[in-house]
Scaffold this active site. Sequence first.
Site, PDB file in Angstrom:
ATOM      1  N   ARG A 129       0.871  -1.177   0.000  1.00  0.00           N
ATOM      2  CA  ARG A 129       0.000   0.000   0.000  1.00  0.00           C
ATOM      3  C   ARG A 129       0.907   1.224   0.000  1.00  0.00           C
ATOM      4  O   ARG A 129       1.973   1.215   0.634  1.00  0.00           O
ATOM      5  CB  ARG A 129      -0.874   0.051   1.258  1.00  0.00           C
ATOM      6  CG  ARG A 129      -1.814  -1.110   1.438  1.00  0.00           C
ATOM      7  CD  ARG A 129      -3.032  -0.973   0.572  1.00  0.00           C
ATOM      8  NE  ARG A 129      -4.117  -1.842   1.004  1.00  0.00           N
ATOM      9  CZ  ARG A 129      -5.178  -2.113   0.274  1.00  0.00           C
ATOM     10  NH1 ARG A 129      -5.304  -1.598  -0.932  1.00  0.00           N
ATOM     11  NH2 ARG A 129      -6.133  -2.904   0.734  1.00  0.00           N
ATOM     12  N   LYS A 133       4.329   4.696   5.666  1.00  0.00           N
ATOM     13  CA  LYS A 133       4.015   5.529   6.822  1.00  0.00           C
ATOM     14  C   LYS A 133       4.834   5.078   8.016  1.00  0.00           C
ATOM     15  O   LYS A 133       4.942   3.881   8.293  1.00  0.00           O
ATOM     16  CB  LYS A 133       2.522   5.408   7.158  1.00  0.00           C
ATOM     17  CG  LYS A 133       2.040   6.449   8.158  1.00  0.00           C
ATOM     18  CD  LYS A 133       1.733   7.747   7.456  1.00  0.00           C
ATOM     19  CE  LYS A 133       1.349   8.856   8.413  1.00  0.00           C
ATOM     20  NZ  LYS A 133       2.486   9.385   9.176  1.00  0.00           N
ATOM     21  N   LYS A 157       1.129  -3.204  11.763  1.00  0.00           N
ATOM     22  CA  LYS A 157       0.260  -2.347  12.580  1.00  0.00           C
ATOM     23  C   LYS A 157      -0.829  -1.715  11.708  1.00  0.00           C
ATOM     24  O   LYS A 157      -2.012  -1.717  12.074  1.00  0.00           O
ATOM     25  CB  LYS A 157       1.106  -1.252  13.244  1.00  0.00           C
ATOM     26  CG  LYS A 157       0.396  -0.418  14.276  1.00  0.00           C
ATOM     27  CD  LYS A 157       1.306   0.667  14.841  1.00  0.00           C
ATOM     28  CE  LYS A 157       2.500   0.103  15.548  1.00  0.00           C
ATOM     29  NZ  LYS A 157       3.313   1.152  16.203  1.00  0.00           N
ATOM     30  N   LYS A 169       9.986   3.686   8.689  1.00  0.00           N
ATOM     31  CA  LYS A 169      10.480   4.297   9.926  1.00  0.00           C
ATOM     32  C   LYS A 169      11.774   5.024   9.635  1.00  0.00           C
ATOM     33  O   LYS A 169      12.522   4.639   8.738  1.00  0.00           O
ATOM     34  CB  LYS A 169      10.730   3.219  11.001  1.00  0.00           C
ATOM     35  CG  LYS A 169      10.621   3.747  12.413  1.00  0.00           C
ATOM     36  CD  LYS A 169       9.178   4.001  12.791  1.00  0.00           C
ATOM     37  CE  LYS A 169       9.020   4.445  14.239  1.00  0.00           C
ATOM     38  NZ  LYS A 169       7.602   4.540  14.626  1.00  0.00           N
ATOM     39  N   SER A 256      -2.793  13.408  21.328  1.00  0.00           N
ATOM     40  CA  SER A 256      -3.216  12.416  22.321  1.00  0.00           C
ATOM     41  C   SER A 256      -3.618  11.087  21.693  1.00  0.00           C
ATOM     42  O   SER A 256      -4.030  10.163  22.408  1.00  0.00           O
ATOM     43  CB  SER A 256      -4.398  12.962  23.134  1.00  0.00           C
ATOM     44  OG  SER A 256      -5.525  13.192  22.290  1.00  0.00           O
ATOM     45  N   TYR A 305      -6.772   9.048  30.460  1.00  0.00           N
ATOM     46  CA  TYR A 305      -8.031   8.393  30.096  1.00  0.00           C
ATOM     47  C   TYR A 305      -8.362   7.233  31.031  1.00  0.00           C
ATOM     48  O   TYR A 305      -9.525   7.034  31.394  1.00  0.00           O
ATOM     49  CB  TYR A 305      -7.977   7.919  28.642  1.00  0.00           C
ATOM     50  CG  TYR A 305      -7.912   9.066  27.661  1.00  0.00           C
ATOM     51  CD1 TYR A 305      -8.959   9.979  27.555  1.00  0.00           C
ATOM     52  CD2 TYR A 305      -6.790   9.267  26.850  1.00  0.00           C
ATOM     53  CE1 TYR A 305      -8.895  11.050  26.663  1.00  0.00           C
ATOM     54  CE2 TYR A 305      -6.721  10.329  25.962  1.00  0.00           C
ATOM     55  CZ  TYR A 305      -7.779  11.220  25.875  1.00  0.00           C
ATOM     56  OH  TYR A 305      -7.711  12.274  25.004  1.00  0.00           O
ATOM     57  N   LYS A 430      -7.380  14.637   5.438  1.00  0.00           N
ATOM     58  CA  LYS A 430      -7.771  16.042   5.561  1.00  0.00           C
ATOM     59  C   LYS A 430      -6.895  16.919   4.670  1.00  0.00           C
ATOM     60  O   LYS A 430      -7.394  17.834   3.981  1.00  0.00           O
ATOM     61  CB  LYS A 430      -7.634  16.493   7.014  1.00  0.00           C
ATOM     62  CG  LYS A 430      -7.872  17.975   7.241  1.00  0.00           C
ATOM     63  CD  LYS A 430      -7.587  18.381   8.681  1.00  0.00           C
ATOM     64  CE  LYS A 430      -7.736  19.887   8.867  1.00  0.00           C
ATOM     65  NZ  LYS A 430      -7.449  20.307  10.262  1.00  0.00           N
ATOM     66  N   SER A 436     -11.424  20.832   6.523  1.00  0.00           N
ATOM     67  CA  SER A 436     -11.450  20.182   7.833  1.00  0.00           C
ATOM     68  C   SER A 436     -12.728  19.365   7.986  1.00  0.00           C
ATOM     69  O   SER A 436     -13.764  19.667   7.377  1.00  0.00           O
ATOM     70  CB  SER A 436     -11.357  21.227   8.951  1.00  0.00           C
ATOM     71  OG  SER A 436     -12.447  22.119   8.882  1.00  0.00           O
TER      72      SER A 436
END
Length: 544
Positions: A129, A133, A157, A169, A256, A305, A430, A436
């Site tokens: 793909r 990333k 992942k 990475k 976060s 959290y 986005k 947005s």
Amino acid sequence: MYRYLGEFVSRGAGSALASGCVDSALPASASLLRVRHYSEAVGGQKEDDPNFFKMVEGFFDRGASIVEDKLVEDLKNKETEQQKRHRVRGILKIIKPCNHILSVSFPLKRDNGEWEVIEGYRAQHSQHRTPCKGGIRYSADVCVDEVKALASLMTYKCAVVDVPFGGAKAGVKINTRNYSDTELEKITRRFTLELAKKGFIGPGIDVPAPDMSTGEREMSWIADTYANTLGHNDINAHACVTGKPISQGGIHGRISATGRGLFHGIENFINEASYMSMLGLSPGFGDKTFVIQGFGNVGMHSMRYLHRYGAKCVGIGEVDGSIWNPNGIDPKELEDYKLQHGTIVGFPNSTPYEGSILEADCNILIPAASEKQLTKANAHKIKAKIVAEGANGPTTPEADKIFLERNIMVIPDLYLNAGGVTVSYFEWLKNLNHVSYGRLTFKYERDSNYHLLMSVQESLERKFGKVGGTLPVVPTEEFQARIAGASEKDIVHSGLAYTMERSARQIMRTGMKYNLGLDLRTAAYVNAIEKVFKVYNEAGLTFT
């Protein structure tokens, strides 16, 4: 509301795995270990300090050995059984190695006039793909093997959480504490140019993100450098990196995201009664205590959290010391203290913790620092019943084997800390859409909700009349909070929660299907392998 998926099949069942290769007369742990090739994952090393990349490959091999027969069975073509087997094994061999590795060295003129040579690496594990990333970390311990391991982990992942990226990475071999902000900006911008010159960065090629010792500031420098050089003609140039400040095209909730995703990941399993019964725990956060190793971005937000939903933090560990309070530690107070003093040591209402914080008494242990923290040397001493991997690769294969034998549930890194890449995907979309989330529908949703309330009021008045005045229709607090429509942050949080829940369900189903019991890591790898294999198989192989 708690969930129950039903009884798991007996872990010692002889017909459970891989063409009858499990001896049903063996104890459950022994039969599981034989099938999952733990010796391969360890790599035959006497000391429990395996090569990080070999460690990830070993985990991959465990998953592949379980799912291989199913992959062969699912191939619907005219090939013979042997040809299908060759095809499956061939594609599995293609998936494992890193496709591309870039090593760069460049000069830096220090503020004091001295010169220094900086080393950096970028690994692209898979282009099944695109774009690739993966984060950029600044650490004195960076090496090629670490970057390769983290890149391969990113591939699996992304597959686990259904984010359509390949894994990558990067690492720059520096200790950020030894450099000024000006020097760090020079290093970041030059490293970006080195990546750009070799085609290792771009909105459709390779999209970095923050990692250890990097954040919004560094991502902003990267975006600006790329947009003003190789990307100056590309309207999507700022999509070359994620984790940017909002003003530079970032997204609400990205900072976060990893900690929040970790919380949702734990939530999905801790509310599952079938798993909690295997651990001898009650479902829910209410009576649970937890310890975190590493009070960085991931540790801090996951603490927030978990505390908010009723769990109690009793210990925190950092490089310079650990603190302990059996009555609980307030996350906001600790965050403020660290911001003011630069350390958690000396935090009021706590005592220094002597020994390893990983071995502290708690229900949930969250290693959120670095790799290979849980080894065969300390795995027998871990008191937690749930190990939630906030860091990448914190558990060695030997420790993983011991946890399985001790009936400790490990929620694996390739699922649990995928919140960051999930929200990075939202940010990337986005940037490509140049609008947005929520902007086009915000007012429409608000007006629709008001019209709904008015319609209910008019219906009631027609039925009961207006005796004594109009009938008031008072929305609940929950509806009132949502009446204005979903903001970008609402959409991001909702999308992240849904992604983590759906992925958890897939892991649970795979665990039950292959009778894996508490071995969630192998279940996650099986899911990842099936998805990546399907892409390679259906796309076909060019020039073979």
